[in-house]
Enzyme design. Structure first.
Site, short mmCIF file in Angstrom:
data_model
loop_
_atom_site.label_atom_id
_atom_site.label_comp_id
_atom_site.label_asym_id
_atom_site.label_seq_id
_atom_site.Cartn_x
_atom_site.Cartn_y
_atom_site.Cartn_z
N LYS A 199 0.92 -1.23 0.12
CA LYS A 199 0.21 0.01 0.00
C LYS A 199 0.97 1.42 0.16
O LYS A 199 1.29 1.81 0.97
CB LYS A 199 -0.88 0.10 1.41
N THR A 254 5.73 7.61 13.87
CA THR A 254 5.64 6.89 15.18
C THR A 254 4.10 6.63 15.68
O THR A 254 3.61 5.58 16.03
CB THR A 254 6.44 7.63 16.36
N GLU A 274 9.41 1.12 10.83
CA GLU A 274 10.59 2.01 10.52
C GLU A 274 9.72 3.31 10.68
O GLU A 274 9.28 3.80 10.04
CB GLU A 274 11.26 1.90 9.40
N CYS A 308 13.24 10.52 7.80
CA CYS A 308 13.34 10.15 9.17
C CYS A 308 14.41 10.27 9.88
O CYS A 308 14.37 10.30 11.33
CB CYS A 308 12.45 8.75 9.28
N GLU A 405 9.37 15.60 15.84
CA GLU A 405 9.68 15.47 14.55
C GLU A 405 9.08 16.49 13.72
O GLU A 405 7.75 16.31 13.61
CB GLU A 405 9.56 13.94 13.95
P1 ADP Z 1 2.75 11.04 7.43
O1 ADP Z 1 2.33 11.53 8.90
O2 ADP Z 1 4.13 11.33 7.43
O3 ADP Z 1 1.93 11.08 6.16
P2 ADP Z 1 2.01 8.55 7.95
O4 ADP Z 1 2.43 7.50 9.12
O5 ADP Z 1 0.59 9.06 8.43
O6 ADP Z 1 2.86 9.36 7.68
O7 ADP Z 1 1.88 7.52 6.40
C1 ADP Z 1 2.78 6.50 6.19
C2 ADP Z 1 1.83 5.60 5.53
O8 ADP Z 1 0.97 4.96 6.46
C3 ADP Z 1 0.99 6.05 4.26
O9 ADP Z 1 0.91 4.89 3.39
C4 ADP Z 1 -0.33 5.94 5.11
O10 ADP Z 1 -1.30 5.87 4.01
C5 ADP Z 1 -0.29 4.92 6.14
N1 ADP Z 1 -1.42 5.06 7.33
C6 ADP Z 1 -1.90 6.13 7.66
N2 ADP Z 1 -2.70 5.98 8.57
C7 ADP Z 1 -2.87 4.69 8.77
C8 ADP Z 1 -3.41 3.84 9.40
N3 ADP Z 1 -4.35 4.09 10.42
N4 ADP Z 1 -3.51 2.42 9.16
C9 ADP Z 1 -2.48 2.02 8.38
N5 ADP Z 1 -1.91 2.78 7.73
C10 ADP Z 1 -1.91 3.91 7.80
#
Ligand code: ADP
Length: 501
Positions: A199, A254, A274, A308, A405
């Site tokens: 995904k 995180t 990660e 990161c 961060e």
């Molecule tokens: P950022 O805040 O930097 O956008 P995220 O941690 O939100 O980083 O996003 C990293 C990945 O995790 C993306 O592919 C996002 O779609 C996915 N993601 C965000 N929220 C969820 C969730 N609740 N469960 C699973 N995947 C998620």
């Protein structure tokens, strides 16, 4: 430092890709989302729509997981020899390399990063990762183990271990290095013989979809790699929670890492994470400042600070503090902002309006608490998500800009008196991803490296990545390691087999 609006036209190959429908890859076929919905992916330099992309959700994840499960249990994939698996991964590397320019342009359009940087960093690193992992496919071995069995005197056994693929793997990746993160995840999973549902981040789905086309072209059996584009809260959450997924691998914040962990608890799937960082970068008074100053600037401003491992807390020994801050600020001032496709651009826009809000929100918070910008401190222009490279001083250890961060081109610089103080300050964080040390004293470098609670320590360099070098975090920066042979542990189960002789 003004953001240039110059747009350079993408090549015909990229335009053709952008014009093709952007569907989900499930069971070797490109299909619409079950809901029929799509979402727009934007060019962050212009805020214009690049393409409409299928919006997968729980229903599509379910289809993709079933296809990955079938490919794992019954498909030709499990019958391939390790050498044949390795050859397929190598072939994929060749195809990505052949299309390097197209990938670099797609990364630049979708993420905002300079095309020239993607062409020398993101894409070659992805190619190298696939080649490195292709080599591992034939080297995943168990052991023979002499056993004693105290309660069975006189009995003899032959015992050995098998390293087997963990099974169906869900992989959720972020937007900061879209192709490279896909490679970091897919490479080891495929080398170990797993099947995958990937995904990509909703902000940057394009390069993963192009990679999907090349995965089909390379000849991977249907269902071995499935790609479902969509949002984190829907598609991502469904993948992390799915009961037929054996392992979830996540790279991102995180905060979301903790959600993944909870979602994974339902079937106790294996989890690797990660996550974020707030990495200390330490410049000692004895360092070669000609190298340390540009090094400290690169540590935080590379990829617009959207790394990161960004060296976002700069600790400098008092004697050289002013000189280093002035030098890093001069670098920041000279960075040319603009569209990633403009060859003179050194820093593009942030990836999205959310990211712009988040970074400018941190800047406002820092300034309101008394931090002083030596350079930068605000958004640039009103079109595109550009932020000035920023150096903040007069910060206090409890400020949000020091503790949290930011994930943008913002560094906080703090003077330190000695190595004891710096060690305590550097480790005073909930994160533990990376650290940098700049010194000419070899003993000091190694002693400090041993004291820092971080998964990577760079000495007189920063942001050095290699497929062979494990990367990952202590503390809240994550679980497990990406790359190197360490990552293979995450994609294999060990089976002990014991034969009575
Ligand atoms: P950022 O805040 O930097 O956008 P995220 O941690 O939100 O980083 O996003 C990293 C990945 O995790 C993306 O592919 C996002 O779609 C996915 N993601 C965000 N929220 C969820 C969730 N609740 N469960 C699973 N995947 C998620």
């Amino acid at each position: 430092m003004a953001a240039a609006a110059t747009q350079v036209s993408p090549t015909a190959q990229v335009s053709q890709f952008l014009n093709r429908p952007k569907k989900l890859l499930i069971g070797g076929k490109w299909v619409e989302a079950v809901s029929g919905k799509t979402f727009a992916t934007l060019n962050p330099a212009t805020e214009e729509t690049l393409a409409e992309v299928a919006e997968g959700d729980a229903a599509d994840i379910d289809k993709a997981v079933k296809s990955a499960r079938m490919a794992f249990e019954d498909g030709p994939w499990r019958r391939l020899t390790p050498s044949e698996r390795g050859k397929l991964i190598w072939k994929l590397a060749d195809l990505v390399e052949k299309n390097l320019d197209e990938f670099a342009t797609l990364e630049s359009l979708d993420n905002g990063k300079p095309r020239l940087i993607a062409a020398v960093a993101d894409v070659p690193l992805a190619v190298d990762l696939f080649r490195y992992m292709a080599g591992w496919a034939t080297k995943i071995e168990g052991n023979t183990i002499p056993i004693s069995v105290p309660y069975a005197p006189g009995s003899r056994y032959f015992a050995y271990t098998l390293r087997e693929p963990v099974g169906v793997v869900g992989q959720i990746i972020p937007w900061n290095f879209p192709l490279l993160m896909a490679a970091w995840k897919l490479g080891p999973a495929l080398a170990c013989g797993c099947t995958v549902v990937l995904k990509p981040a909703e902000q940057t789905p394009l390069s993963a979809l192009r990679l999907g086309e090349l995965i089909c072209e390379a000849g991977f059996p249907d269902g071995v790699v499935n790609i479902v584009t969509g949002y984190g809260e829907t598609a991502g959450a469904a993948l992390a929670a799915h009961s037929q997924v054996d392992k979830v691998a996540f790279t991102g914040s995180t905060e979301v890492g903790k959600l993944i962990l909870k979602a994974a608890a339902g079937n106790l799937k294996k989890v690797s994470l990660e996550l974020g960082g707030k990495s200390p970068n330490i410049v000692c008074a004895d360092a070669d400042l000609e190298v340390a100053i540009p090094g400290a600037a690169n540590a935080v401003f590379f990829n617009h600070g959207q790394c990161c491992c960004a060296g976002s807390r700069l600790y400098v020994e008092k004697q050289v503090f002013d000189k280093v801050v002035e030098g890093v600020s001069e670098h920041a001032k000279r960075i040319k902002l603009g569209s990633g496709l403009d060859p003179s651009t050194e820093m593009g826009p942030l990836v999205s309006s959310e990211q712009l809000e988040r970074v400018t929100g941190y800047l406002e918070s820092g300034l309101s608490q008394g931090a002083k910008p030596v350079v930068g401190g605000k958004r640039v222009g009103s079109k595109g998500y550009f932020v000035e490279p920023t150096v903040l001083v007069d910060v206090k250890p409890d400020m949000k800009v020091v503790r949290e961060e930011i994930f943008g081109p913002v560094v906080v610089a703090m003077p330190v008196s000695d190595m004891n103080e710096v060690q305590t300050a550097a480790n005073d964080t909930s994160y533990g991803l990376a650290a940098g040390i700049w010194t000419n004293d070899i003993a000091k470098a190694h002693s400090l490296a041993a004291q820092l609670r971080a998964g990577t320590v760079w000495i007189n360099c920063y942001n050095v990545f290699d497929a062979a070098l494990p990367f990952g975090g202590y503390k809240e920066s994550g679980w497990g390691r990406e790359m190197g042979h360490e990552v293979l542990e995450l994609y294999t189960e060990t089976k002990a087999v014991c034969v009575k002789l």
